[in-house]
Motif scaffolding. Structure first.
Motif, PDB file in Angstrom:
ATOM      1  N   LEU A  65      75.176 -24.133 -83.360  1.00  0.00           N
ATOM      2  CA  LEU A  65      74.557 -23.335 -82.304  1.00  0.00           C
ATOM      3  C   LEU A  65      73.042 -23.524 -82.298  1.00  0.00           C
ATOM      4  CD1 LEU A  65      76.611 -20.008 -82.561  1.00  0.00           C
ATOM      5  CD2 LEU A  65      76.843 -21.837 -80.869  1.00  0.00           C
ATOM      6  N   GLY A  66      72.457 -23.576 -83.492  1.00  0.00           N
ATOM      7  CA  GLY A  66      71.018 -23.847 -83.560  1.00  0.00           C
ATOM      8  C   GLY A  66      70.683 -25.245 -83.066  1.00  0.00           C
ATOM      9  N   ALA A  67      71.597 -26.209 -83.310  1.00  0.00           N
ATOM     10  CA  ALA A  67      71.369 -27.576 -82.844  1.00  0.00           C
ATOM     11  C   ALA A  67      71.366 -27.642 -81.316  1.00  0.00           C
ATOM     12  CB  ALA A  67      72.438 -28.504 -83.414  1.00  0.00           C
ATOM     13  N   VAL A  68      72.117 -26.768 -80.656  1.00  0.00           N
ATOM     14  CA  VAL A  68      72.090 -26.723 -79.185  1.00  0.00           C
ATOM     15  C   VAL A  68      70.684 -26.362 -78.702  1.00  0.00           C
ATOM     16  CG1 VAL A  68      72.995 -25.538 -77.153  1.00  0.00           C
ATOM     17  CG2 VAL A  68      74.535 -26.182 -79.022  1.00  0.00           C
ATOM     18  N   ILE A  69      70.071 -25.396 -79.370  1.00  0.00           N
ATOM     19  CA  ILE A  69      68.697 -25.029 -79.013  1.00  0.00           C
ATOM     20  C   ILE A  69      67.754 -26.196 -79.305  1.00  0.00           C
ATOM     21  CG2 ILE A  69      66.830 -23.408 -79.489  1.00  0.00           C
ATOM     22  CD1 ILE A  69      68.917 -21.331 -80.180  1.00  0.00           C
ATOM     23  N   GLY A  70      67.992 -26.878 -80.453  1.00  0.00           N
ATOM     24  CA  GLY A  70      67.170 -28.040 -80.774  1.00  0.00           C
ATOM     25  C   GLY A  70      67.290 -29.139 -79.737  1.00  0.00           C
ATOM     26  N   TRP A  71      68.488 -29.304 -79.177  1.00  0.00           N
ATOM     27  CA  TRP A  71      68.693 -30.304 -78.126  1.00  0.00           C
ATOM     28  C   TRP A  71      67.885 -29.944 -76.876  1.00  0.00           C
ATOM     29  CZ3 TRP A  71      71.764 -34.763 -78.045  1.00  0.00           C
ATOM     30  CH2 TRP A  71      71.966 -35.345 -76.793  1.00  0.00           C
ATOM     31  N   ILE A  72      67.810 -28.645 -76.585  1.00  0.00           N
ATOM     32  CA  ILE A  72      67.096 -28.193 -75.382  1.00  0.00           C
ATOM     33  C   ILE A  72      65.584 -28.370 -75.541  1.00  0.00           C
ATOM     34  CG2 ILE A  72      66.621 -26.172 -73.937  1.00  0.00           C
ATOM     35  CD1 ILE A  72      69.445 -25.184 -74.596  1.00  0.00           C
ATOM     36  N   ILE A  73      65.059 -28.055 -76.724  1.00  0.00           N
ATOM     37  CA  ILE A  73      63.602 -28.107 -76.919  1.00  0.00           C
ATOM     38  C   ILE A  73      63.166 -29.430 -77.542  1.00  0.00           C
ATOM     39  CG2 ILE A  73      63.527 -25.597 -77.188  1.00  0.00           C
ATOM     40  CD1 ILE A  73      63.177 -26.049 -80.207  1.00  0.00           C
TER      41      ILE A  73
END
Length: 283
Positions: A46-54
């Motif tokens: 789930l944190g990696a999804v945010i990392g993908w966005i930013i």
């Protein structure tokens, strides 16, 4: 008349009562470990999804020291991708790195929750306190790496001859930067590890004080290995905080040892042939 459906006896599954002392069978330990790993992995994803966005602003921030150092030297620095899939693989890697950082409260908690069943009630409260301290220490270490990163890049670029250009592989550079940041964050968990060893009666405070010279040498050796620059500045940037955290952990361990000593019964007044009483604290 309505009939109430009940599940057959064979299908009824009752959860086994939890042992108050935290004793578990090997199969229960393996299932517990599997569940903790799955929860930590989900949080990291789930944190990696945010990392993908930013990803774009984050890469811009991580490459900023490189651009500033190159501009100060009037040099040319180029980030290149080795193949057509390099950009995609790098984005996945950076996203996973961000996931580890953002999910640190979850996986640190899962580590604590897996250890808790083997501790007594008093030790559980102590463990909760120092695991709660692990998160800010980890984030402080990551922040310290960002503070030391520009100086490290500046020193490394100074070895480039005048008139030459640096053509860096983007995946290599960002892998080096992320490992640099994670190594600082994990290194700052040293006091948590030391206090944990004291809680489980493996590392008393006098032993920590007696071996402080060896510990300082090991800290500086570790810092020299983890900082890839030949200058002493980045080494001291990691070694000095770790040394302070080591003595801070010694202070906490000394307080814990003193509390345990006060709880120990005094048998000095008993005669040599008189049996000492056995209480719950002696078991």
């Amino acid at each position: 008349m309505a009939l109430q459906r009940t599940a057959p006896e064979g299908r009824r599954r009752r959860r086994a009562p939890r042992d108050p002392e935290g004793r578990m069978s090997l199969a229960d330990h393996l299932r517990e470990f599997r569940n903790r790993v799955i929860k930590a992995a989900i949080a990291i994803c789930l944190g990696a999804v945010i990392g993908w966005i930013i990803y774009d602003p984050l890469v811009f921030r991580l490459t900023e020291p490189l651009r500033l150092s190159a501009a100060a030297r009037h040099a040319n620095v180029i980030l290149a991708f080795q193949d057509i899939t390099g950009a995609f693989s790098l984005k996945l890697q950076v996203a996973f790195f961000v996931g580890i950082i953002l999910a640190s409260p979850v996986w640190l908690w899962q580590i604590w929750a897996f250890i808790v069943p083997g501790l007594h009630k008093r030790e559980k409260r102590t463990a909760l306190a120092f695991i709660a301290a692990a998160l800010p220490l980890f984030l402080l270490g990551c922040w310290g790496a960002l503070y030391a990163l520009p100086k490290a890049i500046e020193v490394l670029l100074e070895f480039t001859p005048d008139g030459a250009s640096n053509i860096l592989q983007a995946d290599y550079y960002l892998t080096w930067v992320t490992r640099f940041i994670l190594s600082f964050g994990l290194a700052f968990l040293l006091p948590v590890l030391l206090v944990a060893l004291n809680v489980i009666h493996v590392l008393p405070a006098p032993v920590m004080l007696k071996g402080w010279r060896v510990a300082v040498v090991l800290i500086f050796t570790f810092s020299a290995m983890m900082t890839p620059t030949p200058d002493p500045w980045t080494m001291f940037a990691l070694a000095l905080p770790l040394t302070g955290l080591y003595f801070g952990a010694y202070g906490v361990a000394r307080v814990l040892d003193a509390r345990r000593a006060r709880r120990q019964p005094d048998y000095s007044a008993l005669a040599d042939d008189e049996a000492s009483p056995i209480g719950p604290q002696d078991l």
